[in-house]
Design an enzyme around this catalytic site. Structure first.
Site, PDB file in Angstrom:
ATOM      1  N   PRO A  21       0.687  -1.153  -0.121  1.00  0.00           N
ATOM      2  CA  PRO A  21       0.189   0.066  -0.021  1.00  0.00           C
ATOM      3  C   PRO A  21       0.825   1.208  -0.150  1.00  0.00           C
ATOM      4  CG  PRO A  21      -0.985  -1.638   1.664  1.00  0.00           C
ATOM      5  CD  PRO A  21       0.479  -2.044   1.088  1.00  0.00           C
ATOM      6  N   CYS A  22       0.365   2.229  -0.956  1.00  0.00           N
ATOM      7  CA  CYS A  22       1.163   3.499  -0.989  1.00  0.00           C
ATOM      8  C   CYS A  22       1.081   4.526  -0.061  1.00  0.00           C
ATOM      9  CB  CYS A  22       1.225   3.868  -2.642  1.00  0.00           C
ATOM     10  SG  CYS A  22      -0.382   4.521  -2.749  1.00  0.00           S
ATOM     11  N   GLN A  23       0.216   4.487   0.724  1.00  0.00           N
ATOM     12  CA  GLN A  23      -0.266   5.773   1.510  1.00  0.00           C
ATOM     13  C   GLN A  23       0.857   6.084   2.331  1.00  0.00           C
ATOM     14  OE1 GLN A  23      -1.953   2.927   1.360  1.00  0.00           O
ATOM     15  NE2 GLN A  23      -4.144   3.456   1.403  1.00  0.00           N
ATOM     16  N   SER A  31       3.368   8.020  -0.235  1.00  0.00           N
ATOM     17  CA  SER A  31       2.733   8.940  -1.216  1.00  0.00           C
ATOM     18  C   SER A  31       2.974  10.243  -0.617  1.00  0.00           C
ATOM     19  CB  SER A  31       1.191   8.830  -1.391  1.00  0.00           C
ATOM     20  OG  SER A  31       0.310   9.039  -0.328  1.00  0.00           O
TER      21      SER A  31
END
Length: 419
Positions: free
Chosen positions: A119-121, A124
């Site tokens: 997951p990129c959160q 980001s």
């Protein structure tokens, strides 16, 4: 013994990356994903592929038309297809269980390739701007990704993530990307990576992502990076919407609908439009104030080719106190451009950043329109845990995905490079 190359998809989401690799000729052995709704989407897609391959696609059509239940759909295919989707969050505690499930699925079969990106959160730029991500546990998921590489030793792996990964730092100021690359090299992989922009490969979306590829025991100095074949289809964003039924805010349905008569070479060549009916063309309802703002934004673009700045709005339409941040919170998906702005998971919260360009319809885009921007085929059905359609869940899965066509282009070139 099959010559088809087998892959494992980690942090699989709704399966955008996987779908591209399947199209290119690879075969999934398993998907691992934490989100339960996305896992049902993956199971339904596994059922679709098996039924399609075995000339039983009428069963899938019956499911889309609510003639059979989801359980009945899953019962119509071999259970190993459904059980190949593992619904678990990957961390230190769950690794042994996941490995055990995978070993049972594999039954001594080899994995040729691992794909996926955590997951990129936490990496980001938007995530970091909205809160303290330095101590977010998701920063370290690449370590568990490496554990899969150690255990199954695939010849290649393909790791996807956001551009923010290049600058994200740990509490000591060290770049996570440098630590990640060093770990992959330490366990025997040569690393090459590039920033790819989806709009250069036939996707009508400005979406840039890091695509890192590792190759096991690479002994030469030759590059092995699967540089995708570029494609400029020379169409604009209107092409995404031209054959979809016109609906108003709150209109439409997740159930199958008929296309409007329109011939599009790009829609067919991209794999978006096929022989099955389209689903999930259902628009959000909107308040009268939002609808007026949407008209304002569309007229501004049509008349002046200018994006709406929040401070451009009449005071009676302003309901947010902050006028210095997120001033582009209302944004049209401009139909006359060659690519739209990036679709992200925030689309599940509201549709203000994705206003439909047709002022007659006056609404935000539907899950199907968002899925088309991500180049998901129209027969791709987005599930929810309960079995009842949930638009918010569909939007979230679509926004988090890798564009299918970009994944396919990478996979096709990787297949050509394979020794």
């Amino acid at each position: 013994m099959s010559n088809i190359l087998k892959f494992l998809d980690l942090f699989a989401g709704a399966g955008g990356l996987s779908e591209g690799f399947i199209r290119a000729g690879f075969e999934p052995v398993a998907h691992v994903e934490a989100d339960a709704s996305a896992c049902y989407t993956l199971k339904t897609r596994q059922a679709f592929h098996w039924l399609n391959k075995n000339n039983k696609s009428n069963i899938y059509t019956d499911y889309l038309n609510n003639k059979i239940t989801r359980d009945e759909l899953y019962e119509a295919v071999p259970q190993n297809e459904i059980n190949s989707v593992i619904n678990k969050f990957i961390d230190k505690e769950t690794l042994p269980e996941i490995f055990q499930e995978l070993d049972n699925i594999l039954n001594n079969e080899k994995i040729d390739l691992i794909i996926g990106g955590p997951p990129c959160q936490a990496y980001s730029l938007i995530g970091r701007a909205r809160g303290n991500m330095v101590n977010d546990a998701r920063n370290h998921l690449y370590i568990y990704y490496a554990e899969f590489l150690k255990r199954y030793s695939p010849k290649y792996f393909v790791f996807e993530n956001v551009l923010g990964l290049l600058t994200a730092k740990d509490p000591n100021g060290h770049l996570y990307f440098d630590k990640m690359k060093a770990l992959f090299v330490e366990i025997g992989y040569t690393i090459e990576y590039k920033v790819l922009s989806a709009n250069e490969y036939g996707v009508l979306q400005n979406r840039k992502r890091i695509i890192l590829v590792g190759k096991k025991d690479h002994l030469s100095d030759d590059s092995f990076y699967p540089e995708p074949e570029k494609w400029n289809p020379e169409v604009n964003v209107w092409e995404l919407f031209a054959d979809l039924p016109k609906i108003q805010a709150g209109g439409g349905t997740p159930a199958p609908q008929k296309y409007v008569r329109y011939k599009s070479e790009w829609l067919e060549k991209s794999g978006i439009k096929g022989k099955f009916p389209l689903t999930w063309h259902q628009a959000r309802p909107h308040s009268e104030q939002d609808l007026e703002i949407y008209r304002f934004a569309v007229n501004l673009w049509n008349g002046e080719k200018r994006r709406l700045h929040y401070n451009d709005l009449p005071s009676r339409l302003k309901s947010h106190k902050g006028t210095d941040s997120f001033v582009d919170r209302f944004k049209i998906v401009a139909g006359d451009l060659p690519a739209t702005h990036t679709v992200v998971a925030h689309i599940s919260k509201d549709g203000h950043h994705y206003i439909h360009p047709d002022i007659e319809q006056n609404r935000s885009i539907t899950p199907r329109e968002a899925a088309r921007i991500q180049t998901f085929p129209d027969d791709y059905y987005f599930e929810n845990v309960s079995g009842k359609p949930a638009r918010t869940s569909a939007f979230k899965q679509i926004g988090n995905a890798v564009p299918v066509l970009l994944a396919q282009k990478i996979a096709e070139q990787l297949l050509r490079n394979w020794e």
